[in-house]
Design a protein around this motif. Structure first.
Motif, PDB file in Angstrom:
ATOM      1  N   LYS B  70       0.821  -1.207   0.000  1.00 20.89           N
ATOM      2  CA  LYS B  70       0.000   0.000   0.000  1.00 20.89           C
ATOM      3  C   LYS B  70       0.858   1.261   0.000  1.00 20.89           C
ATOM      4  CE  LYS B  70      -4.099  -2.108   1.904  1.00 20.89           C
ATOM      5  NZ  LYS B  70      -5.451  -1.769   2.292  1.00 20.89           N
ATOM      6  N   TYR B  74       1.000   4.065  -2.955  1.00 24.20           N
ATOM      7  CA  TYR B  74       0.787   5.479  -2.626  1.00 24.20           C
ATOM      8  C   TYR B  74       1.910   6.325  -3.208  1.00 24.20           C
ATOM      9  CZ  TYR B  74      -0.286   9.506   0.446  1.00 24.20           C
ATOM     10  OH  TYR B  74      -0.615  10.737   0.955  1.00 24.20           O
ATOM     11  N   GLU B  78       1.004   9.121  -5.877  1.00 24.73           N
ATOM     12  CA  GLU B  78       1.041  10.502  -5.406  1.00 24.73           C
ATOM     13  C   GLU B  78       2.392  11.166  -5.618  1.00 24.73           C
ATOM     14  OE1 GLU B  78      -1.163  11.781  -2.313  1.00 24.73           O
ATOM     15  OE2 GLU B  78      -2.670  10.231  -2.517  1.00 24.73           O
ATOM     16  N   GLU B  79       3.365  10.376  -6.051  1.00 26.31           N
ATOM     17  CA  GLU B  79       4.703  10.914  -6.295  1.00 26.31           C
ATOM     18  C   GLU B  79       5.276  11.592  -5.054  1.00 26.31           C
ATOM     19  OE1 GLU B  79       4.760  13.184  -9.963  1.00 26.31           O
ATOM     20  OE2 GLU B  79       3.443  11.703 -10.888  1.00 26.31           O
ATOM     21  N   ARG B  80       4.955  11.074  -3.895  1.00 29.68           N
ATOM     22  CA  ARG B  80       5.553  11.568  -2.655  1.00 29.68           C
ATOM     23  C   ARG B  80       5.443  10.456  -1.613  1.00 29.68           C
ATOM     24  NH1 ARG B  80       1.293  14.160   0.990  1.00 29.68           N
ATOM     25  NH2 ARG B  80      -0.660  13.452   0.087  1.00 29.68           N
ATOM     26  N   ARG B  85       0.816  10.521   9.659  1.00 31.62           N
ATOM     27  CA  ARG B  85      -0.599  10.615  10.042  1.00 31.62           C
ATOM     28  C   ARG B  85      -1.481   9.871   9.054  1.00 31.62           C
ATOM     29  NH1 ARG B  85      -0.076  14.777  11.967  1.00 31.62           N
ATOM     30  NH2 ARG B  85      -0.641  14.555  14.146  1.00 31.62           N
ATOM     31  N   ALA B  86      -1.189  10.060   7.754  1.00 30.46           N
ATOM     32  CA  ALA B  86      -1.977   9.356   6.734  1.00 30.46           C
ATOM     33  C   ALA B  86      -1.724   7.852   6.826  1.00 30.46           C
ATOM     34  CB  ALA B  86      -1.613   9.868   5.345  1.00 30.46           C
ATOM     35  N   HIS B  89      -3.845   6.338   9.515  1.00 29.51           N
ATOM     36  CA  HIS B  89      -5.231   6.118   9.092  1.00 29.51           C
ATOM     37  C   HIS B  89      -5.329   4.994   8.091  1.00 29.51           C
ATOM     38  CE1 HIS B  89      -5.980  10.170  10.905  1.00 29.51           C
ATOM     39  NE2 HIS B  89      -7.009   9.471  11.349  1.00 29.51           N
ATOM     40  N   LEU B  90      -4.302   4.841   7.258  1.00 26.12           N
ATOM     41  CA  LEU B  90      -4.293   3.725   6.312  1.00 26.12           C
ATOM     42  C   LEU B  90      -4.264   2.398   7.064  1.00 26.12           C
ATOM     43  CD1 LEU B  90      -4.013   2.565   3.468  1.00 26.12           C
ATOM     44  CD2 LEU B  90      -1.560   2.917   3.635  1.00 26.12           C
ATOM     45  N   ASP B 113       7.205  13.732  10.428  1.00 25.26           N
ATOM     46  CA  ASP B 113       6.446  14.205   9.267  1.00 25.26           C
ATOM     47  C   ASP B 113       7.330  15.106   8.409  1.00 25.26           C
ATOM     48  OD1 ASP B 113       4.399  16.719  10.999  1.00 25.26           O
ATOM     49  OD2 ASP B 113       6.494  16.754  10.386  1.00 25.26           O
ATOM     50  N   LYS B 114       6.731  15.718   7.384  1.00 26.29           N
ATOM     51  CA  LYS B 114       7.602  16.422   6.444  1.00 26.29           C
ATOM     52  C   LYS B 114       8.248  17.668   7.037  1.00 26.29           C
ATOM     53  CE  LYS B 114       4.054  18.924   3.872  1.00 26.29           C
ATOM     54  NZ  LYS B 114       2.824  18.627   4.613  1.00 26.29           N
ATOM     55  N   ARG B 117       8.462  16.930  12.453  1.00 27.37           N
ATOM     56  CA  ARG B 117       7.851  16.865  13.788  1.00 27.37           C
ATOM     57  C   ARG B 117       7.660  15.394  14.144  1.00 27.37           C
ATOM     58  NH1 ARG B 117       4.101  21.497  12.113  1.00 27.37           N
ATOM     59  NH2 ARG B 117       3.494  19.856  10.670  1.00 27.37           N
TER      60      ARG B 117
END
Lengths: 245, 204
Positions: B70, B74, B78-80, B85-86, B89-90, B113-114, B117
């Motif tokens: 998965k 992604y 999404e090319e990133r 956080r996402a 949820h996934l 995160d990006k 943090r």
């Protein structure tokens, strides 16, 4: 009974074209013009709301649709086909949100819709959609404007037009568009472009404008907040129209 | 005999100053019998995020592969890279899909995160996310880990200190759990680099 229509109605012609898609594009080109312009700080999409009779209550006719909080859409072509795509787009956006608890990036949603439209060119017993869509969204990559055609192809645009007057409108836009244009100017330009091919009187009730503008910000807990797409109210449209008179 | 206690295992994650750490034991058992001491339960999801999967070993392996699939899809679409956080949820949605025949794992997610943090969370076997600001624990040793972490954790630990804290929490907790232990692996994630260290622990 169903197996009589299990073959695809979109079949290749000897020259390699799919004539059904060509005809779908004809349906699009006989629809009223729609414009989309991308500015540095947002996007504006606009269309004519051509009512066939003065008896129609045009306040309840919605052509610019909100798909998710940060994505909006407008079309040229067949209204009923558009409604189906709006519903599919909204559902796709919510399905994405269900899994990731985030709004889908514009490009992802566009790919979904485009792939739905492509399915209808390769499935049994169905015909292609008779609409071209202009999808405007603001995600972490910034504002993005896409056009999706009945074939399922999609392109990102800086400024474009679809529908009846698209050739003239695009020529007009090519002259007036520059990369540093800001949203206020873009709205102004969009209205002027629509006016070029407008038949009849242009009032706040005969055009529909949707905009998305703002910045991407982050809340304290790290969740990303994206700008919201909204339609201009008739009064706001009236103000813009007064400025170009 | 509980299914969640069939193979044994422990995972813990902690937040530090601009860094996170995730640690797991290395035991794989069939009830009382230990059959492997190299069964690690943490997996790298993105260059800045790790998932820890304690629980039934077959589900640990299958879900590690499912999440790799998965996350890769992604990244291609999404090319990133997916944000923590996402990803949380996934993981939650994936587990809830099997609400009435669940995967027997209780995942832990740790990453930056990006904006670099720190982010940690854990979920239960059917996807309820627990977002925490300090530490999360999971596995057969969770009770002992709660005790150790609550006493040893403090906010704003530097990466080196965070490593010591999480290591001591894990090592002493698994010593009080017969189904976990037999070695440990600790990963500290900072904006510049990821350091994974293997700990020598009691082999019983």
């Amino acid at each position: 009974m169903a197996d009589r229509y299990s073959f695809s109605l979109t079949t290749f012609s000897p020259s390699g074209k799919l004539v059904q898609i060509e005809y779908a594009l004809n349906a699009v080109n006989s629809g009223v013009t729609s414009i989309g312009i991308k500015a540095t700080n947002g996007i504006v999409i606009a269309t004519e709301k051509k009512a066939v009779s003065t008896l129609i209550d045009d306040s309840s006719l919605e052509k610019v649709a909100i798909i998710s909080s940060n994505i909006g859409m407008v079309y040229s072509g067949m209204g009923p086909d558009y409604r189906v795509l709006v519903n599919k787009a909204r559902k796709a956006a919510q399905a994405y949100k269900r899994v990731y608890m985030e709004e889908p990036p514009t490009a992802i949603l566009v790919k979904e819709i485009a792939s739905v439209m492509q399915e209808f060119t390769q499935s049994g017993g169905v015909r292609p959609f008779g609409v071209s869509l202009l999808i405007a969204g603001f995600d972490e990559k910034g504002p993005m404007l896409y056009q999706v055609d009945p074939s399922g192809s999609y392109w990102p645009w800086k400024a474009t037009a679809v529908g009846k007057n698209m050739v003239n409108a695009k020529t007009f836009l090519e002259k007036r568009y520059n990369e540093d244009i800001e949203l206020e100017d873009a709205i102004h330009t969009a209205i002027l472009t629509l006016k070029e091919g407008f038949e009849g009187q242009m009032t706040e009730n005969t055009i529909e404008i949707g905009i998305i503008t703002g910045v991407v910000s982050t809340k304290d807990d790290g969740a990303v907040v994206l700008p919201e797409f909204r339609k201009l109210s008739p009064n706001e449209v009236k103000d813009y129209l007064a400025n170009i008179a | 005999m509980s299914i969640m206690e069939y193979n044994g295992g422990a995972v813990v994650a902690m937040v530090g100053k601009n860094c996170v750490a995730i640690a797991c034991d290395k035991r794989l058992g069939v009830q009382a019998m230990t059959i492997s001491t190299e069964f690690k339960k943490t997996f790298q999801a993105t260059p800045k995020t790790y998932i820890g999967l304690p629980g039934l070993a077959t589900d640990v392996q299958t879900l590690a592969e499912k999440f790799r699939f998965k996350v890769n899809m992604y990244r291609l679409k999404e090319e990133r890279e997916i944000e923590p956080r996402a990803l949380a949820h996934l993981v939650s949605s994936t587990l809830y899909e099997r609400r009435f025949g669940p995967w027997f794992v209780e995942p832990v997610i740790a990453g930056l995160d990006k904006e670099n943090r720190p982010f940690i969370c854990s979920t239960d076997l059917i996807g309820c996310i627990n977002f925490a600001k300090d530490f999360v624990v999971s596995g057969t040793t969770s009770n002992q880990l709660y005790g150790m972490c609550e006493s040893l954790w403090e906010p704003d630990l530097e990466p080196e200190d965070l490593f010591e804290t999480i290591s001591q929490s894990l090592m002493n907790a698994v010593d009080r759990d017969c189904l976990s232990g037999w070695g440990a692996e600790v990963t500290v994630i900072t904006p510049e680099k990821i350091i994974t260290r293997t700990l020598r622990s009691r082999q019983d």
